[in-house]
Design an enzyme around this catalytic site. Structure first.
Site, PDB file in Angstrom:
ATOM      1  N   CYS A  39       0.839  -1.191   0.000  1.00  0.00           N
ATOM      2  CA  CYS A  39       0.000   0.000   0.000  1.00  0.00           C
ATOM      3  C   CYS A  39       0.885   1.255   0.000  1.00  0.00           C
ATOM      4  O   CYS A  39       1.916   1.298   0.664  1.00  0.00           O
ATOM      5  CB  CYS A  39      -0.942   0.102   1.189  1.00  0.00           C
ATOM      6  N   HIS A  65      18.505 -37.120  -5.694  1.00  0.00           N
ATOM      7  CA  HIS A  65      17.791 -37.441  -4.451  1.00  0.00           C
ATOM      8  C   HIS A  65      16.304 -37.137  -4.556  1.00  0.00           C
ATOM      9  O   HIS A  65      15.636 -37.011  -3.538  1.00  0.00           O
ATOM     10  CB  HIS A  65      18.437 -36.677  -3.286  1.00  0.00           C
ATOM     11  N   GLU A  76      18.005 -17.375  -7.350  1.00  0.00           N
ATOM     12  CA  GLU A  76      17.581 -16.025  -7.715  1.00  0.00           C
ATOM     13  C   GLU A  76      16.955 -16.018  -9.123  1.00  0.00           C
ATOM     14  O   GLU A  76      15.918 -15.384  -9.349  1.00  0.00           O
ATOM     15  CB  GLU A  76      18.788 -15.077  -7.633  1.00  0.00           C
ATOM     16  N   GLU A 131       8.287 -14.792 -10.472  1.00  0.00           N
ATOM     17  CA  GLU A 131       7.692 -13.502 -10.107  1.00  0.00           C
ATOM     18  C   GLU A 131       7.063 -12.778 -11.286  1.00  0.00           C
ATOM     19  O   GLU A 131       5.950 -12.277 -11.187  1.00  0.00           O
ATOM     20  CB  GLU A 131       8.826 -12.585  -9.604  1.00  0.00           C
ATOM     21  N   TRP A 134      -2.790  -2.698  -1.705  1.00  0.00           N
ATOM     22  CA  TRP A 134      -2.448  -4.106  -1.884  1.00  0.00           C
ATOM     23  C   TRP A 134      -3.311  -4.830  -0.861  1.00  0.00           C
ATOM     24  O   TRP A 134      -3.102  -4.717   0.337  1.00  0.00           O
ATOM     25  CB  TRP A 134      -0.958  -4.336  -1.608  1.00  0.00           C
ATOM     26  N   LYS A 154      13.153 -14.838  -9.965  1.00  0.00           N
ATOM     27  CA  LYS A 154      12.857 -13.782 -10.950  1.00  0.00           C
ATOM     28  C   LYS A 154      11.842 -14.300 -11.959  1.00  0.00           C
ATOM     29  O   LYS A 154      10.878 -13.632 -12.297  1.00  0.00           O
ATOM     30  CB  LYS A 154      14.126 -13.413 -11.700  1.00  0.00           C
ATOM     31  N   LYS A 187       6.210  -4.056  -4.025  1.00  0.00           N
ATOM     32  CA  LYS A 187       7.652  -3.833  -3.884  1.00  0.00           C
ATOM     33  C   LYS A 187       8.091  -3.920  -2.428  1.00  0.00           C
ATOM     34  O   LYS A 187       9.142  -4.453  -2.111  1.00  0.00           O
ATOM     35  CB  LYS A 187       7.990  -2.451  -4.458  1.00  0.00           C
ATOM     36  N   ARG A 224       3.884  -0.219  -4.882  1.00  0.00           N
ATOM     37  CA  ARG A 224       3.645  -0.759  -3.536  1.00  0.00           C
ATOM     38  C   ARG A 224       2.333  -1.521  -3.439  1.00  0.00           C
ATOM     39  O   ARG A 224       2.076  -2.190  -2.436  1.00  0.00           O
ATOM     40  CB  ARG A 224       3.612   0.384  -2.509  1.00  0.00           C
ATOM     41  N   ASN A 254      -1.866   2.244   5.685  1.00  0.00           N
ATOM     42  CA  ASN A 254      -0.985   1.183   5.191  1.00  0.00           C
ATOM     43  C   ASN A 254      -0.598   0.349   6.409  1.00  0.00           C
ATOM     44  O   ASN A 254      -0.142   0.902   7.403  1.00  0.00           O
ATOM     45  CB  ASN A 254       0.250   1.832   4.539  1.00  0.00           C
ATOM     46  N   GLY A 255      -0.806  -0.970   6.337  1.00  0.00           N
ATOM     47  CA  GLY A 255      -0.477  -1.835   7.468  1.00  0.00           C
ATOM     48  C   GLY A 255      -1.622  -2.793   7.740  1.00  0.00           C
ATOM     49  O   GLY A 255      -2.501  -2.973   6.892  1.00  0.00           O
TER      50      GLY A 255
HETATM   51  O1  M6R Z   1      12.933  -4.598   0.347  1.00  0.00           O
HETATM   52  P1  M6R Z   1      13.481  -5.944   0.689  1.00  0.00           P
HETATM   53  O2  M6R Z   1      14.837  -6.156   0.122  1.00  0.00           O
HETATM   54  O3  M6R Z   1      13.448  -6.238   2.156  1.00  0.00           O
HETATM   55  O4  M6R Z   1      12.512  -6.974  -0.017  1.00  0.00           O
HETATM   56  C1  M6R Z   1      12.667  -8.345   0.175  1.00  0.00           C
HETATM   57  C2  M6R Z   1      11.831  -9.124  -0.801  1.00  0.00           C
HETATM   58  O5  M6R Z   1      10.477  -8.807  -0.625  1.00  0.00           O
HETATM   59  C3  M6R Z   1      12.221  -8.827  -2.247  1.00  0.00           C
HETATM   60  O6  M6R Z   1      13.551  -9.074  -2.481  1.00  0.00           O
HETATM   61  C4  M6R Z   1      11.359  -9.684  -3.205  1.00  0.00           C
HETATM   62  O7  M6R Z   1      11.686 -11.020  -3.093  1.00  0.00           O
HETATM   63  C5  M6R Z   1      11.555  -9.146  -4.620  1.00  0.00           C
HETATM   64  N1  M6R Z   1      10.286  -8.906  -5.219  1.00  0.00           N
HETATM   65  C6  M6R Z   1      12.349 -10.043  -5.467  1.00  0.00           C
HETATM   66  O8  M6R Z   1      12.457  -9.621  -6.776  1.00  0.00           O
END
Ligand code: M6R
Length: 612
Positions: A2, A510, A487, A494, A74, A491, A607, A27, A100-101
């Protein structure tokens, strides 16, 4: 999660609120809304969907007010819908709130308010707040500062996290804001003030900010701001001037923020290195007071983070253990905070968060502090919440990262951790000087090597075209290559919504190898010369079972039968992820583009994850 924006000044509020919402849309983008005070009444316009939908509401262009609050959502409580969108009004329509929260005890509060005759129009937790404010406003609050006292009484009832803005048509000259565990900043300028969840959203209006603390109240007028502590005792507060360039948070001709941020990596790495070392000189961290005597007492290091930041932590762990010989564990913050980790004053805890606002990472940091560990935060956002809790903060200086999928922050986090490991090693004398000197040369060479990778992207585009309709993919690697595989897999899922998994190559037999069948896509990362033969054998095992393979490598591979090979320049294995991840970032990007998806704002994600 949010985003909230607010404005009070001498201009029309709506365009400023909408611009702010557009900047904060990363956000949360389930719904958006604004509330302004128009002809002595609160006018709320809101709708499900993106800020673009909000802009289409015809009345939006007719609003003249110069005070307003706004929100991009969000969803946590209640599905995305017009009713659940913020701002929320109390039953008398005299108080409007954006939040927000998460209010954890909202059911209890709702029951209480229902027993007093209040009606609820949404399924949100937030709607209790304006009604509680109204309840206190009309029940026994003294006349002095009645609005602020009613807000404070309502806030005292809340359990959970919040950044809140409140306006009232009874007080059309002020916005009241308060926060706990959710970010909120106030930008100040001549005869106008701006409120936002983050600095970049209002950076084009001012460079002077107040960073609100937990339980701190601000009553924001157009020409001044009053700050109060949790007992409503007024205090003064220092302004923080931010030197960021507002254009850094724009797309600069790139189709998407993610692509821009991938291409910014040569420069973001230069910025991260900054003045932290020069060839022939020791590493220097002016920002932390960690010396040889203290380091000698450290018997364990924890690196704690979420998502991509945690993946960077895994690469950092390899460097710290190798260069400093200190056992280092990496934990997912949401696990760490509830598993009662063994921590004492001889434990050093490093928390990584690009945004500096991730709820689980901040909670884990607070826990480590309670248990007397020394704490270091690594963040990209100046003045973010995590930086105000940790004993020390080191900034990545990667520049604003807007795309939900983290790219340049990841590579900067890795480099910062490796430089930190070198700094510890130099203090501890735990590593030979020539090893560190060579590593420094390799780090300084990284920007030009990244440029080389970014200049050779046709192979990646071609592979993305070939496989973008797949349902599943697998990523394999050993050592740091495994961490890059994790990673790359994150990516991909996501932003392309393709199911993918990363496995340590040695684990294949395994269990996971049972998933390999004809034509399934497997991506192998092979950059560690010590492990390359073993990794090749593992990839051959999937080739024999019909897999289609892409291999990312800095080794000369002869006699192989892989379908695609992407070469990256050779470098020290401790930092090789910074190069090998780039083809994976681009692969995810081009697959997402081929599928016609919104790269920067993938579904269900935000984000900044400011709730548990
Ligand atoms: O702001 P932060 O680095 O604490 O965020 C952590 C994760 O939420 C963030 O890295 C998330 O996994 C990303 N969307 C990855 O691309």
């Amino acid at each position: 999660m949010c985003g909230i924006v607010g404005y009070i000044g001498n201009k029309k509020a709506t365009p400023i609120l909408i611009n702010g919402l557009l900047s904060l849309e990363y956000r949360g983008y389930d719904s958006a809304g604004i509330a302004v005070i128009e002809n002595n009444e609160i006018c709320v316009l809101k709708d499900k969907g993106r800020v673009a939908n909000l802009r289409k509401i015809p009345e939006i262009d007719t609003l003249e007010s110069s005070i307003g609050i706004a929100h991009t959502r969000w969803a946590t409580h209640g599905k995305p819908s017009k009713e659940n969108s913020h701002p929320h009004l109390d039953n008398s329509k005299q108080f409007a709130v954006v939040h927000n929260g998460i209010i954890e005890n909202y059911n209890e509060l709702k029951e209480f308010l229902c027993s007093k005759g209040y009606k609820f129009l949404s399924q949100t937790d937030t709607e209790v707040i304006p009604n509680l404010i109204h309840y206190y406003y009309t029940n026994g609050i003294s006349d002095d500062d009645k609005f602020l006292r009613a807000v404070k009484s309502a806030i005292d009832d809340l359990k959970g996290s919040y950044a809140i803005e409140v306006i009232s048509n009874l007080y059309p000259d002020r916005v009241i804001v308060v926060r706990k565990d959710s970010p909120l900043v106030i930008g100040t300028s001549k005869e106008e003030n701006f409120i936002s969840s983050d600095i970049p959203a209002i950076l084009s209006y001012t460079k002077n900010f107040y960073l609100l603390d937990d339980y701190e109240y601000a009553v924001v007028y157009n020409d001044h701001i009053q700050f109060f502590d949790n007992s409503l005792i007024e205090h003064s507060k220092a302004i923080k001037s931010i030197e960021w360039d507002a254009t850094a948070a724009e797309k600069n001709g790139y189709e998407d923020y993610m692509l821009k941020e991938i291409y910014e990596q040569p420069n973001s790495i230069r910025e991260t290195i900054g003045t932290r070392f020069k060839l022939g000189e020791k590493c220097c961290f002016d920002d932390i007071d960690i010396n040889k005597e203290y380091l000698k007492t450290v018997n364990k290091i924890y690196i704690v983070a979420c998502g991509t930041a945690m993946h960077a932590g895994l690469v950092g762990k390899v460097a710290i253990e190798k260069l400093c010989n200190i056992p280092t564990g990496v934990d997912i913050a949401s696990e760490f905070r509830y598993r009662n980790p063994i921590i004492d004053e001889n434990t050093l805890c490093i928390f990584i968060s690009q945004s500096g606002e991730t709820a689980d990472t901040i909670a884990a940091l607070k826990l480590a502090k309670e248990k007397k560990a020394k704490t270091i935060a690594i963040s990209n956002v100046i003045g973010s919440s995590i930086t105000r809790v940790a004993d020390y903060t080191i900034y990545t200086h990667a520049g604003p990262e807007i795309a939900v999928a983290s790219t340049k922050a990841y590579t900067s986090q890795i480099i910062l951790l490796v430089i930190l490991a070198m700094y510890f090693a130099e203090n501890l004398e735990s590593c030979k000087k020539d090893v560190l000197d060579n590593l420094k040369v390799d780090i300084l060479d990284l920007p030009s090597k990244i440029e080389a990778v970014l200049n050779e992207i046709n192979g990646i585009k071609e592979f993305a075209n070939k496989i973008y309709t797949e349902k599943d993919m697998y990523f394999l690697g050993r050592g740091n290559d495994y961490y890059v595989a994790m990673e790359g897999s994150l990516k991909l899922k996501e932003i392309s919504y393709i199911h993918s998994e990363a496995y340590a190559s040695g684990e294949l037999k395994h269990g996971p190898i049972a998933l390999i069948e004809n034509d399934v896509t497997v991506i192998g990362i092979l950059t560690d010369s010590n492990l390359v033969d073993k990794s090749i054998s593992n990839i051959q095992e999937v080739v024999s079972r019909g897999a289609k393979t892409l291999v990312i490598t800095n080794q000369r591979l002869t006699n192989n039968n892989f379908d695609f090979i992407i070469n990256v320049p050779e470098t020290n294995n401790l930092i090789s992820p910074v190069l090998s991840v780039i083809p994976l970032q681009l692969l995810a990007y081009y697959i997402s583009k081929n599928k016609g998806l919104d790269v920067d704002k993938p579904r269900n994600l935000a984000k900044s994850v400011t709730v548990e």
